[in-house]
Motif scaffolding. Sequence first.
Motif, PDB file in Angstrom:
ATOM      1  N   THR A   1       3.747   4.355  -3.856  1.00 59.44           N
ATOM      2  CA  THR A   1       3.144   5.383  -4.676  1.00 59.44           C
ATOM      3  C   THR A   1       4.385   6.029  -5.320  1.00 59.44           C
ATOM      4  OG1 THR A   1       3.971   6.952  -2.981  1.00 59.44           O
ATOM      5  CG2 THR A   1       1.739   5.988  -2.465  1.00 59.44           C
TER       6      THR A   1
ATOM      7  N   LYS B   1       5.818  -8.780   4.909  1.00 60.17           N
ATOM      8  CA  LYS B   1       5.067  -7.935   4.035  1.00 60.17           C
ATOM      9  C   LYS B   1       4.693  -8.564   2.741  1.00 60.17           C
ATOM     10  CE  LYS B   1       4.750  -4.558   7.070  1.00 60.17           C
ATOM     11  NZ  LYS B   1       3.739  -4.093   7.589  1.00 60.17           N
TER      12      LYS B   1
ATOM     13  N   ALA C   1       0.701  -1.132  -0.080  1.00 63.06           N
ATOM     14  CA  ALA C   1       0.182  -0.051   0.021  1.00 63.06           C
ATOM     15  C   ALA C   1       0.930   1.315   0.098  1.00 63.06           C
ATOM     16  CB  ALA C   1      -0.891   0.061   1.201  1.00 63.06           C
TER      17      ALA C   1
ATOM     18  N   GLN D   1       2.564  -2.124  -9.628  1.00 62.54           N
ATOM     19  CA  GLN D   1       2.089  -3.150  -8.511  1.00 62.54           C
ATOM     20  C   GLN D   1       1.911  -4.482  -8.936  1.00 62.54           C
ATOM     21  OE1 GLN D   1      -0.029  -2.243  -5.528  1.00 62.54           O
ATOM     22  NE2 GLN D   1       0.575   0.137  -5.357  1.00 62.54           N
TER      23      GLN D   1
ATOM     24  N   GLU E   1      -0.704   0.994 -11.219  1.00 58.36           N
ATOM     25  CA  GLU E   1      -1.071  -0.383 -11.267  1.00 58.36           C
ATOM     26  C   GLU E   1      -0.168  -1.474 -12.030  1.00 58.36           C
ATOM     27  OE1 GLU E   1      -2.769   2.482 -12.158  1.00 58.36           O
ATOM     28  OE2 GLU E   1      -3.986   2.380 -10.189  1.00 58.36           O
TER      29      GLU E   1
ATOM     30  N   SER F   1      -4.268 -11.838   1.375  1.00 58.09           N
ATOM     31  CA  SER F   1      -4.978 -10.497   0.605  1.00 58.09           C
ATOM     32  C   SER F   1      -6.122 -11.450   0.306  1.00 58.09           C
ATOM     33  CB  SER F   1      -4.410 -10.439  -0.698  1.00 58.09           C
ATOM     34  OG  SER F   1      -3.048  -9.742  -0.561  1.00 58.09           O
TER      35      SER F   1
ATOM     36  N   LEU G   1       1.171  -9.904   1.120  1.00 64.46           N
ATOM     37  CA  LEU G   1       0.697  -9.481  -0.109  1.00 64.46           C
ATOM     38  C   LEU G   1       0.301 -11.022  -0.747  1.00 64.46           C
ATOM     39  CD1 LEU G   1       0.430  -7.623  -2.785  1.00 64.46           C
ATOM     40  CD2 LEU G   1       3.073  -8.351  -3.186  1.00 64.46           C
TER      41      LEU G   1
END
Length: 192
Positions: A29, A96, A26, A55, A52, A104, A100
Amino acid sequence: MPPKCKFTREEIIQAALDIAREEGVAFITARALGAKLGSSSKPIFSVFENMEEVQVEVQKAAKALYAEYVQIGLHQELAFKGVGTQYILFAINEPKLFQLLFMSEQPQKPSVAGILPIIDESYDQILLSVQNGYGLGKKDAENLYRHLWIYTHGIAVLCATNMCSFTAEEISTMMTEVCKALLKDIKRGKTE
């Protein structure tokens, strides 16, 4: 002629993966990624169309890293136990990324029998290690795999979320005890 990109695709993906490892997906960015690279966010968009896409590449990189753990497990003497141990180690070493990949929300709620092939690209290899390692047919191997994954996933989640910790010996003992009990029942035809 457009200016040469300041960073390669691989450098940007690695920086985004590092952010995901440290803070979570998250936090990836454009601004954070630019800061990680020591730049503005502009060079990112000369390589990627949008965040996106970045990601998606981070998720692929996380899956590739997890696949390395699986391969280590598959090459151990007790391959299925090795995979389970590596699954937990991945949760401990990469909490982390574990979150993910394995914590999720799914777009649809699959059955417990159907979740493993969806979340683990190594499913077929792991299932084969169960069949070969314990002399089981496919149905019994799927049953054992499913039960032990649920148990192992619980341990891994506890580790990935810092709920508690286990020693390597504790993990090995717990997995062996549960596996032996399940195998005993499977061989007697008592589990479903």
